[in-house]
Design a protein around this motif. Structure first.
Motif, mmCIF file in Angstrom:
data_model
loop_
_atom_site.group_PDB
_atom_site.id
_atom_site.type_symbol
_atom_site.label_atom_id
_atom_site.label_comp_id
_atom_site.label_asym_id
_atom_site.label_seq_id
_atom_site.Cartn_x
_atom_site.Cartn_y
_atom_site.Cartn_z
ATOM 1 N N PRO A 138 0.509 -1.259 -0.378
ATOM 2 C CA PRO A 138 -0.151 -0.236 -0.208
ATOM 3 C C PRO A 138 1.009 1.271 -0.727
ATOM 4 C CG PRO A 138 0.094 -1.028 2.396
ATOM 5 C CD PRO A 138 0.756 -2.029 0.475
ATOM 6 N N ILE A 139 0.247 2.405 -0.147
ATOM 7 C CA ILE A 139 1.112 3.927 -0.909
ATOM 8 C C ILE A 139 0.949 4.207 0.572
ATOM 9 C CG2 ILE A 139 1.152 6.242 -1.287
ATOM 10 C CD1 ILE A 139 -0.860 5.180 -3.273
ATOM 11 N N PRO A 140 2.092 4.767 1.382
ATOM 12 C CA PRO A 140 2.015 5.105 2.841
ATOM 13 C C PRO A 140 1.012 6.195 2.773
ATOM 14 C CG PRO A 140 4.254 5.753 1.908
ATOM 15 C CD PRO A 140 3.799 5.022 0.430
ATOM 16 N N GLN A 141 0.834 6.951 4.099
ATOM 17 C CA GLN A 141 -0.016 8.234 3.923
ATOM 18 C C GLN A 141 0.834 8.950 5.158
ATOM 19 O OE1 GLN A 141 -2.804 8.537 2.188
ATOM 20 N NE2 GLN A 141 -2.715 6.714 1.122
ATOM 21 N N LYS A 142 0.786 9.853 5.029
ATOM 22 C CA LYS A 142 1.658 10.620 6.109
ATOM 23 C C LYS A 142 0.225 10.679 7.305
ATOM 24 C CE LYS A 142 5.612 12.653 2.622
ATOM 25 N NZ LYS A 142 5.949 13.986 2.139
ATOM 26 N N SER A 143 1.569 10.123 8.214
ATOM 27 C CA SER A 143 -0.004 10.818 9.431
ATOM 28 C C SER A 143 0.598 12.006 10.240
ATOM 29 C CB SER A 143 -0.516 9.552 10.327
ATOM 30 O OG SER A 143 -0.712 9.468 11.312
ATOM 31 N N LYS A 195 -2.289 16.171 16.775
ATOM 32 C CA LYS A 195 -2.634 15.673 18.192
ATOM 33 C C LYS A 195 -1.282 16.383 19.533
ATOM 34 C CE LYS A 195 -5.921 12.039 17.957
ATOM 35 N NZ LYS A 195 -5.679 10.792 17.752
ATOM 36 N N MET A 196 -0.384 16.291 19.307
ATOM 37 C CA MET A 196 0.105 16.565 19.908
ATOM 38 C C MET A 196 0.502 18.125 20.082
ATOM 39 S SD MET A 196 4.520 16.349 20.419
ATOM 40 C CE MET A 196 4.214 14.838 20.185
ATOM 41 N N MET A 197 -0.066 19.003 18.699
ATOM 42 C CA MET A 197 0.138 20.773 18.544
ATOM 43 C C MET A 197 -0.617 20.807 19.527
ATOM 44 S SD MET A 197 2.361 20.737 14.027
ATOM 45 C CE MET A 197 0.308 20.998 14.296
ATOM 46 N N LEU A 198 -2.071 20.048 19.286
ATOM 47 C CA LEU A 198 -3.423 20.990 19.508
ATOM 48 C C LEU A 198 -3.332 20.689 21.672
ATOM 49 C CD1 LEU A 198 -5.735 19.585 16.826
ATOM 50 C CD2 LEU A 198 -4.988 21.846 17.117
ATOM 51 N N SER A 199 -2.902 19.450 21.994
ATOM 52 C CA SER A 199 -2.674 19.404 23.409
ATOM 53 C C SER A 199 -1.600 20.628 23.771
ATOM 54 C CB SER A 199 -2.387 18.015 23.587
ATOM 55 O OG SER A 199 -0.908 17.720 23.669
ATOM 56 N N ASN A 200 -0.403 20.963 22.942
ATOM 57 C CA ASN A 200 -0.200 21.797 23.806
ATOM 58 C C ASN A 200 -0.598 23.420 23.378
ATOM 59 O OD1 ASN A 200 2.343 19.440 23.767
ATOM 60 N ND2 ASN A 200 3.073 19.883 21.894
ATOM 61 N N GLN A 201 -0.653 23.518 22.922
ATOM 62 C CA GLN A 201 -2.481 25.247 22.483
ATOM 63 C C GLN A 201 -2.818 24.588 23.116
ATOM 64 O OE1 GLN A 201 -2.543 25.876 18.996
ATOM 65 N NE2 GLN A 201 0.265 25.739 18.423
ATOM 66 N N GLN A 217 -11.216 22.423 24.403
ATOM 67 C CA GLN A 217 -11.517 22.135 23.231
ATOM 68 C C GLN A 217 -11.029 20.831 22.744
ATOM 69 O OE1 GLN A 217 -13.586 24.629 20.480
ATOM 70 N NE2 GLN A 217 -14.232 25.935 22.416
ATOM 71 N N THR A 218 -12.030 19.612 22.703
ATOM 72 C CA THR A 218 -11.355 19.197 21.602
ATOM 73 C C THR A 218 -11.883 18.484 21.202
ATOM 74 O OG1 THR A 218 -11.685 17.535 23.958
ATOM 75 C CG2 THR A 218 -11.616 16.471 21.805
ATOM 76 N N LEU A 219 -11.261 18.454 19.455
ATOM 77 C CA LEU A 219 -12.052 17.810 18.254
ATOM 78 C C LEU A 219 -12.606 17.585 18.522
ATOM 79 C CD1 LEU A 219 -8.946 20.107 17.168
ATOM 80 C CD2 LEU A 219 -11.146 20.766 16.755
ATOM 81 N N HIS A 267 -13.534 13.850 12.899
ATOM 82 C CA HIS A 267 -13.844 14.471 11.647
ATOM 83 C C HIS A 267 -13.333 15.855 11.809
ATOM 84 C CE1 HIS A 267 -15.540 15.199 7.809
ATOM 85 N NE2 HIS A 267 -16.399 16.783 8.327
ATOM 86 N N ALA A 268 -13.259 16.453 12.713
ATOM 87 C CA ALA A 268 -12.400 18.173 12.746
ATOM 88 C C ALA A 268 -10.975 17.770 12.173
ATOM 89 C CB ALA A 268 -13.130 18.804 13.603
ATOM 90 N N GLU A 269 -10.496 16.957 13.475
ATOM 91 C CA GLU A 269 -9.194 16.177 13.265
ATOM 92 C C GLU A 269 -8.368 15.826 12.003
ATOM 93 O OE1 GLU A 269 -7.773 13.215 15.714
ATOM 94 O OE2 GLU A 269 -8.074 14.738 17.770
ATOM 95 N N ALA A 270 -9.151 15.481 10.817
ATOM 96 C CA ALA A 270 -9.382 14.864 9.952
ATOM 97 C C ALA A 270 -8.907 16.256 8.928
ATOM 98 C CB ALA A 270 -9.871 13.417 9.219
#
Length: 119
Positions: free
Chosen positions: A72-77, A83-89, A94-96, A99-102
C-alpha cells in the motif's frame, strides 16, 4: 516509503504467494521467462523490477489484479503530531472530533505541499 522497503515488501508478496501455490523459484522463473537468480533477488528486495515483469509475475501467481502484489501507498500521518500540537496549545481546552481533526490535517497537508510552477 523508501525504495529498499518498497522492493522488500514487493519481494515478500511474491515469495509468500509462490510458496502458497507450491512453486519453486525455478518454476516461477520459467513461467515469467526470467532466471531463478532474478526471482531470488526480487524476493529478497535486491533487484528492481520492470513493469512488464510485474504483470507477468501477477499472472503467473494467479492474481486477478496487479495491485494485489503491490504494497500500500504509505499515508503521511499528521494525526499524532496534530494531536500533540493541539494539546500543547490546549485549543481553548476544546477537544476536536475525529472528523474535525481529519479536516485540519488535510488543510495542513495541502498547505505544506509544493505549488506547481513555484520553487
Amino acid at each position: 516509503m523508501a525504495d529498499e522497503t518498497l522492493y522488500k515488501a514487493f519481494g515478500s508478496a511474491i515469495s509468500t504467494r509462490r510458496k502458497a501455490l507450491g512453486l519453486t523459484q525455478a518454476e516461477l522463473a520459467g513461467k515469467v521467462k526470467m532466471s531463478r537468480a532474478s526471482i531470488a533477488n526480487i524476493e529478497s528486495g535486491r533487484q528492481n523490477i520492470l513493469l512488464h515483469h510485474v504483470y507477468a509475475l501477477a499472472a503467473a501467481l494467479d492474481f486477478t489484479k496487479v495491485g494485489e502484489l503491490l504494497p500500500p501507498i504509505p499515508q503521511k500521518s499528521l494525526g499524532e503530531g496534530l494531536k500533540m500540537m493541539l494539546s500543547n496549545q490546549e485549543l481553548s481546552k476544546q477537544t476536536l472530533s475525529q472528523h474535525a481533526e481529519a479536516q485540519v490535517a488535510d488543510l495542513i497537508t495541502t498547505a505544506l505541499q509544493p505549488r506547481r510552477g513555484k520553487a
